[in-house]
Scaffold this motif. Structure first.
Motif, short mmCIF file in Angstrom:
data_model
loop_
_atom_site.label_atom_id
_atom_site.label_comp_id
_atom_site.label_asym_id
_atom_site.label_seq_id
_atom_site.Cartn_x
_atom_site.Cartn_y
_atom_site.Cartn_z
N ARG A 210 14.81 29.18 7.03
CA ARG A 210 14.87 27.88 7.18
C ARG A 210 16.14 27.17 7.42
O ARG A 210 17.09 27.58 6.67
N TYR B 155 13.17 27.18 11.78
CA TYR B 155 13.65 28.04 11.19
C TYR B 155 14.42 29.24 12.40
O TYR B 155 14.42 29.05 13.57
N LEU C 159 6.43 21.64 5.88
CA LEU C 159 6.55 22.10 7.33
C LEU C 159 5.82 20.64 8.04
O LEU C 159 5.05 20.04 7.41
N GLN D 133 16.55 19.72 6.07
CA GLN D 133 15.26 19.32 6.59
C GLN D 133 14.52 18.61 5.46
O GLN D 133 14.78 19.09 4.10
N ALA E 88 8.77 22.73 10.00
CA ALA E 88 10.27 22.88 9.72
C ALA E 88 11.01 23.98 10.78
O ALA E 88 10.35 24.83 11.48
#
Length: 168
Positions: free
Chosen positions: A89, A25, A21, A93, A23
């Motif tokens: 998520r 979503y 994180l 990433q 991140a």
């Protein structure tokens, strides 16, 4: 005497970086005629401060609660908690560690430090004749011995102002 400048940059996000994180979503599993509640705290016992549409995307989760079941997001100039049961998520990433490309900027005087995905870097700063850009080459990334959310970057360069006729 050879003068080599060393650049040290601490990347200091929250401890949530250990979980990858912050991140992005997307909201999932919420009926078209329903909303996802954003709450003051990480539980259904807390008051609702906002509601997300069932197709909301690109929400930045910046922290997790102790259970890992609730994510803290920033929305409408405030923070709130959402159930991660209804969040997915986004792919592609960084899971943890140092982002593979980022930039830093500063003022007085204005400067910038850019890191490319291959860990090459450049430093731009004002000079008497305009802006000087220095290529740093490949950086060395040193992770913290006990924290996955801390890193140091090291890189040296020989700027033209440090040399005379190609000699130190």
């Amino acid at each position: 005497m050879i003068r080599v400048t060393t650049c040290l940059l601490l990347v200091v996000p929250t401890a949530a970086l250990a979980q990858g994180l912050p991140a992005l979503y997307d909201v999932v599993g919420v009926s078209e005629n329903d909303t996802l509640n954003v709450r003051v705290g990480p539980s259904t016992q807390f008051d609702i401060v906002s509601k997300l549409p069932p197709d909301a995307e690109g929400l930045e989760v910046v922290d997790l609660d102790k259970t890992g079941e609730w994510g803290l997001i920033n929305i409408e100039e405030m923070s709130g908690w959402v159930s991660l049961t209804f969040m997915k998520r986004q792919a592609g990433q960084v899971e943890d560690g140092l982002p593979r490309a980022f930039a830093c900027y500063g003022t007085e005087p204005s400067w910038s430090f850019d890191v490319a995905p291959d860990l090459s870097a450049s430093f731009k700063e004002p000079s008497a004749d305009g802006t000087r850009q220095t290529q740093i080459g490949s950086l060395v990334v040193v992770p913290s011995a006990n924290r996955t959310d801390r890193h140091a970057l090291f890189g040296g360069w020989r700027g033209t102002d440090l040399y005379h006729n190609g000699r130190p």
